[in-house]
Design an enzyme around this catalytic site. Structure first.
Site, PDB file in Angstrom:
ATOM      1  CB  CYS A  94      -0.894   0.005   1.236  1.00 50.52           C
ATOM      2  SG  CYS A  94      -1.854   1.517   1.370  1.00 50.52           S
ATOM      3  CD  GLU A 124       1.047  -0.822   8.558  1.00 50.59           C
ATOM      4  OE1 GLU A 124      -0.162  -1.108   8.494  1.00 50.59           O
ATOM      5  OE2 GLU A 124       1.466   0.229   9.072  1.00 50.59           O
ATOM      6  CG  ASN A 219     -10.689  -5.606   8.898  1.00 55.36           C
ATOM      7  OD1 ASN A 219     -11.812  -5.234   8.584  1.00 55.36           O
ATOM      8  ND2 ASN A 219      -9.904  -6.278   8.077  1.00 55.36           N
ATOM      9  CB  SER A 261      -9.934  -8.810   3.957  1.00 52.74           C
ATOM     10  OG  SER A 261     -10.597  -9.250   5.123  1.00 52.74           O
TER      11      SER A 261
HETATM   12 FE1  F3S Z   1      -3.480   1.061   2.978  1.00 57.12          FE
HETATM   13 FE2  F3S Z   1      -4.992   2.169   4.759  1.00 57.12          FE
HETATM   14 FE3  F3S Z   1      -5.826   0.048   3.519  1.00 57.12          FE
HETATM   15  S1  F3S Z   1      -2.810   1.842   4.900  1.00 57.12           S
HETATM   16  S2  F3S Z   1      -3.994  -1.099   3.044  1.00 57.12           S
HETATM   17  S3  F3S Z   1      -5.425   2.063   2.595  1.00 57.12           S
HETATM   18  S4  F3S Z   1      -6.137   0.499   5.685  1.00 57.12           S
END
Ligand code: F3S
Length: 293
Positions: A94, A124, A219, A261
Site C-alpha cells: 500500500c 506491516e 478487522n 478484506s
Molecule cells: Fe493502505 Fe490504509 Fe488500507 S494503509 S492497506 S489504505 S487500511
C-alpha cells in the site's frame, strides 16, 4: 424490510489495489503471493483457481516465477532475496505503508532513534521495522517504553491502523520518560476508522445487523464487536449461504457492513440473498439496497 449498506465498507484503497495487482498476475504465470493477500478464504481459492497461488516463503519460489508482495509490505532483505533469485516482483505494498517505510529509513539515516508504535506481530509493522536500520524498535503499549534507549533524537512512526487515542497516550508517556527532540510521523490511515464510524452510526438506526467477512479476519471481528455493542442482534457471516429468514423475523431495517478484506462480489451476493428471502415476499415490504449508491 429495508436493507442499508454502511458507507464506506469493504475493501480499502490499498487492498483494492493489491487485489487488482494480484488478479493482473494471471498474465505473468507462474505467480504466487508471499503470504495470503487478504484474510478471505473464498477470495484466496478464487485466485488459486486462476493460477495465482499463495506461498509462505521465498524458498518455495523457483527462478523466473512472479512473486506478489501484499499491501502490508516487506523489508529490504526480501526485495534483495527476490532479485537474487531472479523472481519477477509485483509490488502491491500500500502506498501509505511505503510512506511509513520511507520515513523509518530516513529517520535512521538522519541519526534519529526510529520507534514504531504498533502491534509487534503485525506484518506491516515488521516491514516498517525492517527499513528502520539496526536500532529500530517497536512499542505496542506504555509498558514497552522501558525498552527504548536513552538518546537525544527520536522519530515516532505509527502503524497505519493503530488507534489514534491510544497512540496519543503512548506518545505522551514516551516523551515524559524519554525527553529529547521528537519527530512524529502521523502515519495513521483513516480508511479503517471511517469504516468503523459508518458501521457504528448505522448500527444505531437498525433492528439487526450483518457483518460480512472471513472468520480469520481481525478487522471483521473488530467490526462485529463494535456493532454488537450498539445493535445486539448482530450476525457475522462469511458468505450469503449462512443467511436465513429467522435472523430477520420482525425486523424493519437491516444494516450491513463488511471487513476491509471482503470482496464486493460477496457483499452483493448477501444483499441479493436478503432481497430474495421468503420473509420479505410474504410481508411484501419494500427493499432498498444501497450497494451501488
Ligand atoms: Fe493502505 Fe490504509 Fe488500507 S494503509 S492497506 S489504505 S487500511
Amino acid at each position: 424490510m429495508k436493507i442499508i449498506l454502511a458507507d464506506p465498507c469493504g475493501f480499502c484503497y490499498g487492498v483494492k489495489r493489491a487485489v487488482e495487482i494480484a488478479e493482473g498476475a494471471v498474465n505473468s504465470l507462474p505467480a504466487a503471493t508471499l503470504g495470503p493477500l487478504i484474510h478471505n478464504p473464498q477470495f484466496t481459492d478464487e485466485l488459486a483457481a486462476k493460477g495465482v497461488g499463495c506461498k509462505d516463503s521465498l524458498d518455495q519460489f523457483s527462478e523466473g516465477e512472479t512473486v506478489i508482495f501484499r499491501s502490508h509490505g516487506v523489508g529490504p532483505d526480501i526485495y534483495e532475496q527476490a532479485i537474487e533469485k531472479n523472481l519477477k516482483i509485483l509490488d502491491a505494498t500500500c502506498p501509505n505503508v511505503k510512506t511509513s517505510q520511507r520515513k523509518a529509513q530516513q529517520a535512521f539515516e538522519e541519526g534519529y532513534q526510529p520507534i514504531i508504535v504498533g502491534e509487534k506481530n503485525h506484518p506491516e509493522v515488521k516491514s516498517i521495522l525492517a527499513f528502520a536500520g539496526k536500532n529500530g524498535i517497536i512499542i505496542e503499549s506504555k509498558e514497552d517504553i522501558g525498552e527504548v534507549p536513552l538518546v537525544s533524537k527520536y522519530c515516532v512512526i505509527i502503524q497505519t491502523t493503530f488507534e489514534l487515542a491510544k497512540f496519543e497516550e503512548i506518545l505522551q508517556a514516551l516523551q515524559a520518560a524519554r525527553p529529547g527532540e521528537y519527530r512524529v510521523e502521523r502515519t495513521i490511515c483513516l480508511a479503517t476508522k471511517e469504516r468503523q464510524n459508518a458501521a457504528a452510526k448505522l448500527a444505531a438506526e437498525v433492528d439487526a445487523f450483518i457483518v460480512i467477512g472471513g472468520r480469520n479476519s481481525a478487522n471483521t471481528r473488530h467490526l462485529t464487536e463494535l456493532v454488537s455493542a450498539i445493535c445486539p442482534r448482530c450476525y457475522q457471516i462469511e458468505t450469503a449461504a449462512e443467511l436465513s429468514p429467522e435472523m430477520f423475523q420482525g425486523c424493519r431495517k437491516i444494516g450491513i457492513s463488511a471487513g476491509a478484506s471482503t470482496p464486493e462480489r460477496i457483499i452483493k451476493e448477501a444483499v441479493k440473498a436478503m432481497e430474495n428471502m421468503e420473509i420479505n415476499k410474504v410481508e411484501g415490504n419494500e427493499f432498498e439496497a444501497m450497494l451501488d449508491a
